[in-house]
Design an enzyme around this catalytic site. Structure first.
Site, mmCIF file in Angstrom:
data_model
loop_
_atom_site.group_PDB
_atom_site.id
_atom_site.type_symbol
_atom_site.label_atom_id
_atom_site.label_comp_id
_atom_site.label_asym_id
_atom_site.label_seq_id
_atom_site.Cartn_x
_atom_site.Cartn_y
_atom_site.Cartn_z
ATOM 1 N N HIS A 107 0.856 -1.186 0.000
ATOM 2 C CA HIS A 107 0.000 0.000 0.000
ATOM 3 C C HIS A 107 0.886 1.227 0.000
ATOM 4 O O HIS A 107 1.951 1.252 0.633
ATOM 5 C CB HIS A 107 -0.897 0.000 1.243
ATOM 6 C CG HIS A 107 -1.445 1.361 1.582
ATOM 7 N ND1 HIS A 107 -0.872 2.161 2.566
ATOM 8 C CD2 HIS A 107 -2.477 2.077 1.068
ATOM 9 C CE1 HIS A 107 -1.553 3.299 2.640
ATOM 10 N NE2 HIS A 107 -2.518 3.273 1.746
ATOM 11 N N ASN A 109 0.441 5.803 -0.285
ATOM 12 C CA ASN A 109 -0.449 6.945 -0.391
ATOM 13 C C ASN A 109 0.366 8.209 -0.171
ATOM 14 O O ASN A 109 1.185 8.266 0.751
ATOM 15 C CB ASN A 109 -1.566 6.842 0.658
ATOM 16 C CG ASN A 109 -2.399 8.112 0.754
ATOM 17 O OD1 ASN A 109 -2.174 8.930 1.642
ATOM 18 N ND2 ASN A 109 -3.329 8.249 -0.138
ATOM 19 N N VAL A 110 0.176 9.184 -1.040
ATOM 20 C CA VAL A 110 0.722 10.523 -0.793
ATOM 21 C C VAL A 110 -0.398 11.520 -1.075
ATOM 22 O O VAL A 110 -1.148 11.366 -2.040
ATOM 23 C CB VAL A 110 1.970 10.834 -1.651
ATOM 24 C CG1 VAL A 110 3.178 10.097 -1.118
ATOM 25 C CG2 VAL A 110 1.752 10.501 -3.113
ATOM 26 N N ARG A 261 -16.283 8.949 -4.417
ATOM 27 C CA ARG A 261 -16.816 7.854 -5.237
ATOM 28 C C ARG A 261 -16.511 6.521 -4.561
ATOM 29 O O ARG A 261 -15.358 6.138 -4.389
ATOM 30 C CB ARG A 261 -16.186 7.896 -6.620
ATOM 31 C CG ARG A 261 -16.700 6.834 -7.580
ATOM 32 C CD ARG A 261 -16.111 7.081 -8.960
ATOM 33 N NE ARG A 261 -16.640 6.156 -9.931
ATOM 34 C CZ ARG A 261 -15.937 5.142 -10.447
ATOM 35 N NH1 ARG A 261 -14.701 4.923 -10.044
ATOM 36 N NH2 ARG A 261 -16.473 4.360 -11.370
#
Length: 301
Positions: A107, A109-110, A261
């Site tokens: 995983h 994420n930034v 979404r």
């Protein structure tokens, strides 16, 4: 230096492209399905998902840029200065679920957040990180993963890796299971004390180093033969991943609470997963080794 929102967005779109290209190449050329979407409250995103590749059972790399006039109560409860401000939130978030149980799930994420109102200075910060979730552990892989993470942090201070490694260990922890989700990596949030230019550079270092940390592990392990036992254990352990994402993950909760979404928010979930009642690994097995050796926060470098 003033806050340059457009530079952050350009970087994030390019990061999504480069990670997709690298993973598609590692999978043998399997294409990502691209899906652009709009958020009713403002903004939208570009989701890319690969399903049933040769190596990757499901790989989702999502870019989103959402904005609006009001934040949910969860976002302002601990940051009352955000109340009444307009906001923008943008980021790249990805989760990779391989077929082979010897290849870890990963995983990354930034993200960037800014809240503004007339007559006041903007409130902004960067966040993100990457973490690894093996099913069958290899010390070589853990060492490599954390060495790359450390190298990403070194230009920003000798204490940075240690601080954000610990934050990752603490954050990706399933309190109801009393166990880590995996072997950790980096996690940071609310980063603004370095100023915009240095904080942005650090976010880029984390984003750029993810694929350098993950791809060599995939390349080493994707050729290992496995059977029903290993696959069954992988599906069982994936249940922990689902539990964390639906109960604790900040990005998932923020996306759902701000009307994001749903398909894109939940693309992180694996296509197949199992839960069992009160299951325990066999003593002395490789499955037990995951719990006794790898799911223990430690210094890997």
């Amino acid at each position: 230096m003033s806050v340059d929102v457009s530079a952050v967005k350009d970087y994030l779109l390019g990061l999504q492209d480069s990670i997709c290209d690298a993973l598609a190449e590692e999978d043998g050329g399997k294409d990502f399905l691209e899906d652009s979407w709009e958020r009713p409250g403002g903004g939208g995103g570009r989701s890319r998902v690969m399903e049933e590749g040769v190596v990757f059972e499901k790989a989702g790399i999502n870019f989103s840029h959402v904005f609006g006039e009001g934040l949910p109560a969860s976002a302002t409860a601990h940051r009352p200065e955000l109340a009444g401000r307009s906001f923008q939130a943008m980021g790249v978030s990805l989760v990779i679920h391989p077929h082979n149980p010897y290849v870890p799930t990963s995983h990354a994420n930034v993200r960037f957040f800014i809240a503004e109102k007339e007559g006041a200075d903007p409130v902004w910060w960067f966040g993100g990180g990457f973490d690894l979730t093996p099913y069958y552990g290899f010390d070589e892989d853990c060492n490599h993963w954390h060495q790359v993470a450390k190298q990403a942090c070194e230009p920003f201070g000798v204490e940075v890796y240690t601080k954000y490694k610990k934050w990752c260990d603490d954050y990706f922890y399933l309190k109801h299971r009393d166990e880590p989700r995996g072997i950790g990596g980096l996690f940071f949030d609310d980063l603004n004390e370095w100023g915009f230019e240095k904080s942005f550079a650090f976010m880029q270092a984390v984003g750029d180093n993810y694929i350098m940390a993950y791809r060599p592990i995939v390349n080493r392990r994707k050729v290992i033969e496995y059977g029903e036992r290993e696959r069954d254990f992988q599906l069982y352990r994936r249940g922990r991943y689902v539990e964390f994402n639906l109960v604790f993950d900040r990005g998932t909760l923020f996306g759902l609470q701000t009307g994001g979404r749903t398909e894109s928010i939940l693309m992180s979930l694996p296509p197949l997963v199992k839960w069992r009642y009160a299951w325990q690994p066999e003593a002395g097995s490789k499955e037990e080794e995951l719990y006794t050796h790898y799911l223990k926060p430690r210094d890997w470098v």
